[in-house]
Design a protein around this motif. Structure first.
Motif, PDB file in Angstrom:
ATOM      1  N   THR A 111       0.806  -1.218   0.000  1.00 49.15           N
ATOM      2  CA  THR A 111       0.000   0.000   0.000  1.00 49.15           C
ATOM      3  C   THR A 111       0.838   1.268   0.000  1.00 49.15           C
ATOM      4  OG1 THR A 111      -0.129   0.313   2.417  1.00 49.15           O
ATOM      5  CG2 THR A 111      -1.677  -1.243   1.427  1.00 49.15           C
ATOM      6  N   GLN A 136      -7.795   5.696 -10.366  1.00 45.54           N
ATOM      7  CA  GLN A 136      -8.208   4.355 -10.760  1.00 45.54           C
ATOM      8  C   GLN A 136      -9.528   4.364 -11.521  1.00 45.54           C
ATOM      9  OE1 GLN A 136      -8.083   1.994  -7.166  1.00 45.54           O
ATOM     10  NE2 GLN A 136      -5.845   2.044  -7.070  1.00 45.54           N
ATOM     11  N   ARG A 255      -8.730   0.627  -4.641  1.00 47.45           N
ATOM     12  CA  ARG A 255      -7.852  -0.437  -4.156  1.00 47.45           C
ATOM     13  C   ARG A 255      -6.508   0.144  -3.718  1.00 47.45           C
ATOM     14  NH1 ARG A 255      -8.014  -5.393  -8.548  1.00 47.45           N
ATOM     15  NH2 ARG A 255     -10.233  -5.910  -8.400  1.00 47.45           N
ATOM     16  N   SER A 257      -2.721   0.502  -3.793  1.00 44.57           N
ATOM     17  CA  SER A 257      -1.763   0.173  -4.847  1.00 44.57           C
ATOM     18  C   SER A 257      -0.543   1.057  -4.699  1.00 44.57           C
ATOM     19  CB  SER A 257      -2.381   0.360  -6.232  1.00 44.57           C
ATOM     20  OG  SER A 257      -1.386   0.280  -7.249  1.00 44.57           O
TER      21      SER A 257
END
Length: 306
Positions: A111, A136, A255, A257
């Motif tokens: 993360t 995203q 998410r 990333s």
């Protein structure tokens, strides 16, 4: 360490400043000394129990997912970081427990990315969740320079990043915002800004007669308007309204990333993306920070500093 905790779901009154043991960090994790953590609406929604059907909560829980700080220790199999590294992360885990509104937090390496020297800790903590959501959603819709993008909620935490990212890509951007935020959204790079609410379709059609090829909904309750404005082959996404899937749209949730966050950090470092700070609170005033976030009219991010 000191941390803001809650032992049951409820309003801001359940928040309590407590002394907790230093969290244990496992393989693939780092222990981070928190310099700043930012507030997102999901934080107070979680405290109220709003995500209980989606995520397990381990009480007493520490809320918070956005963080910037200094690596204090590294777990097994962590070649990415060393003690003393300055990092930033969307440190969401599989359960709600040890969050970022604390002096120390464990952060999964998947993360986290390095904080650019050009960013303050407050700025770095303000980027992950909202920035990743914008990046995203637009990436998954394959936004390109030939598109006309409608951003619902362009002055908000996610929408303000979406406007800037879209302009960096080269798209034409139309943002919706209250009248008092029109100049702010134009300052982010939007080509046009219109008032949201009744009459939105007509206002957008006046400046884009052929409609928009992409729509990004960051506020909810705009699906009917979106469908009237999309071109026949248009793409649309919402982070607030699952019903978009019924019309061929994408319902998305951000998410963690490290790779995507590093790209966002580079955009900031290059001067292509700016981070606005609306207010900063000490750790013990987390309830006040939540209250300001809940008002829904803040321009820029709200930051908490231990």
């Amino acid at each position: 360490m000191k941390a803001m905790t809650y032992s049951r779901y409820g309003d801001d009154s359940v928040l309590e400043l407590r002394d907790l043991d230093t969290p244990r960090f496992g393989p693939g994790e780092v222990l981070v000394r928190v310099k700043a953590a930012s507030v997102n609406p999901v934080d107070w929604k979680i405290v109220s129990g709003g995500l209980d059907s989606l995520m397990m909560t381990v009480f007493p829980a520490v809320p918070g997912w956005d963080v910037a700080g200094v690596v204090e220790a590294v777990g097994l199999d962590v070649p990415e970081f060393r003690v003393g590294d300055e990092i930033m992360a969307y440190a969401r885990k599989d359960v709600v427990a040890g969050g970022t509104f604390a002096e120390l937090v464990t952060v999964p390496v998947r993360t986290a990315t390095r904080k650019p020297a050009s960013m303050t800790f407050e700025e770095a903590a303000s980027l992950p969740l909202a920035g990743l959501t914008a990046y995203q959603t637009l990436t998954r819709l394959n936004l390109n320079a030939n598109d006309t993008l409608l951003v619902h909620g362009a002055a908000g935490g996610v929408g303000s990043y979406a406007v800037q990212i879209a302009k960096h890509i080269g798209a034409r951007v139309i943002g919706t915002a209250s009248e008092r935020n029109h100049e702010y959204v134009r300052g982010l790079g939007a080509d046009d800004v219109v008032e949201y609410g009744d009459g939105l379709v007509e206002r957008v059609r006046a400046i884009a007669p052929d409609g928009v090829t992409v729509s990004a909904d960051y506020v909810g309750d705009v699906e009917e308007q979106t469908m009237q404005l999309l071109t026949p082959a248009g793409r649309h996404v919402s982070v607030a309204d699952p019903s978009v899937a019924l019309n061929g749209g994408l319902y998305a949730w951000v998410r963690p990333s490290a790779e995507d966050l590093a790209k966002l950090a580079q955009l900031v470092d290059d001067g292509a993306l700016r981070v606005d700070i609306a207010a900063t609170y000490p750790l013990e005033r987390l309830a006040d920070a939540f209250a300001q976030s809940r008002e829904g009219h803040t321009r820029g991010k709200i930051v908490v500093t231990p």
